[in-house]
Design a protein around this motif. Structure first.
Motif, PDB file in Angstrom:
ATOM      1  N   ASP A 281      -5.704   2.489   3.293  1.00  0.00           N
ATOM      2  CA  ASP A 281      -5.863   1.494   2.224  1.00  0.00           C
ATOM      3  C   ASP A 281      -4.527   0.873   1.841  1.00  0.00           C
ATOM      4  N   GLU A 282      -3.480   1.684   1.742  1.00  0.00           N
ATOM      5  CA  GLU A 282      -2.161   1.152   1.432  1.00  0.00           C
ATOM      6  C   GLU A 282      -1.674   0.230   2.547  1.00  0.00           C
TER       7      GLU A 282
ATOM      8  N   ARG B 271      -3.317  -3.161   2.234  1.00  0.00           N
ATOM      9  CA  ARG B 271      -2.722  -3.963   1.154  1.00  0.00           C
ATOM     10  C   ARG B 271      -1.331  -4.468   1.537  1.00  0.00           C
TER      11      ARG B 271
END
Length: 358
Positions: free
Chosen positions: A235-236, A239
């Motif tokens: 997820d990081e 982003r």
């Protein structure tokens, strides 16, 4: 056990192995420089896409990366040769441009250059900068100037440059690399700041950023033909890739399929998940000469059965990763390569192929 070659399928990510020129030092007779060369040949025979080596002076001593890659070039024919990473600002840029272009010609244009600031135990990193005569506080400036100079020296007939760190007057390498216009440059950027100072591999920490993944991502789109990062959740990563894309658009640049997005991760494949994680942790702590907290370890080490590792890798592919640099977290480097090639790589490629067909 032998390693069987595998065919690449569809849009599967590039898979590479870090042929560990530091392990060839700290593992002694357990993994010699000769064993490293053999491992690179095995990686090519197995159909992996690239082999990489690392770089450090004092923080993590190892055999010289360009010399090691030249040795690998002599016994391989197709596999890409790269660094993950090399510290360009710790070398004279003209000499580095000459040496890397020589390597690229020697191997028929098979190189790409992974670059980064480097890291390690704080006192040893500081000693490195004292040794080369560059203030550590100027390492970011020195890095930017070094990459700018490499591009110019590889593409221009004569270069004059006056920067904060490097000054060059009418310099020329005198010949071109085999890969045109020059070998791709992949910029390492982004790091996880642990909750507790003194743990994990990075030499930066602040209470304000503790527990976050952060970095000067503008440097990637300004200087890079690709991006390397690690110690990041899927997820990081998604982003951060969005940030990189947005910054590229601001500069009028579109990051197409040629812009490689490489994840650096440690890997231990084994039948028991807990044991694989434990062995992996012991290797990381020996390699970096630092303790690892659980959060950093779980972000950087992919461990467990081949099926479980393939699932974790698929999550990163879904997040936008296009290539993986696997650091084999095992004193038995050849055994781990066999598991990567025979058990993991086919599953990764099959997972991507099935996802593309869904």
């Amino acid at each position: 056990m032998t390693i069987e070659p595998h065919e690449k399928k569809g849009t599967a990510p590039k898979l590479g192995v870090y042929v560990n020129n530091r392990a060839a030092v700290f593992l002694g007779e357990g993994f010699t420089l000769s064993d490293l060369i053999d491992l690179a040949v095995s990686a090519e025979d197995a159909g992996l896409d690239f082999v990489s080596v690392g770089d450090s002076l004092l923080a993590k001593p190892r055999y010289s990366p360009i010399v090691v890659l030249a040795g690998i070039a002599a016994v391989t024919k197709q596999i890409e040769l790269t660094t993950g990473i090399l510290q360009p600002h710790m070398r004279n840029p003209v000499m580095l441009a000459q040496e890397w272009a020589t390597l690229d010609v020697l191997c028929g244009g098979r190189t790409s250059l992974g670059v980064g600031l480097g890291t390690g135990p704080l006192e040893l990193v500081e000693a490195e900068y004292r040794l080369i005569g560059i203030p550590k506080r100027k390492r970011g400036v020195a890095f930017d100037e070094a990459i700018t100079l490499l591009r110019q020296l590889w593409t221009e007939p004569e270069v004059t440059f006056s920067g904060e760190v490097f000054q060059i007057d009418s310099a020329t390498v005198g010949f071109s690399s085999a890969r045109r216009p020059h070998p791709p440059i992949l910029v390492a950027c982004g790091g996880y700041v642990p909750e507790q100072a003194g743990t994990g591999p990075n030499d930066f920490y602040s209470p304000e950023t503790a527990g976050t993944f952060t970095g000067p991502f503008e440097r990637v789109v300004r200087l890079g033909d690709g991006w390397i990062t690690g110690i990041v959740t899927p997820d990081e990563y998604r982003r951060a890739l969005g940030v990189v894309d947005a910054l590229a658009q601001q500069r009028g640049r579109k990051l197409d399929d040629g812009f490689e997005r490489r994840l650096n991760c440690f890997l231990h494949i084994g039948p028991d998940a807990a044991q694989a994680r434990q062995v992996g942790q012991e290797f990381l702590e020996s390699y970096h000469r630092l303790p690892f907290d659980s959060e950093t370890l779980d972000r950087w080490l992919i461990a467990g059965t081949a099926e479980a590792c393939a699932e974790q890798i698929s999550a990163y592919v879904d997040a936008g990763v296009t290539s993986f640099q696997f650091v084999l977290a095992d004193h038995q480097q050849q055994r781990q390569l066999e598991r990567l090639a025979n058990d993991l790589a086919p599953r990764v490629r099959d997972n991507v192929t099935v996802a593309a067909m869904a």
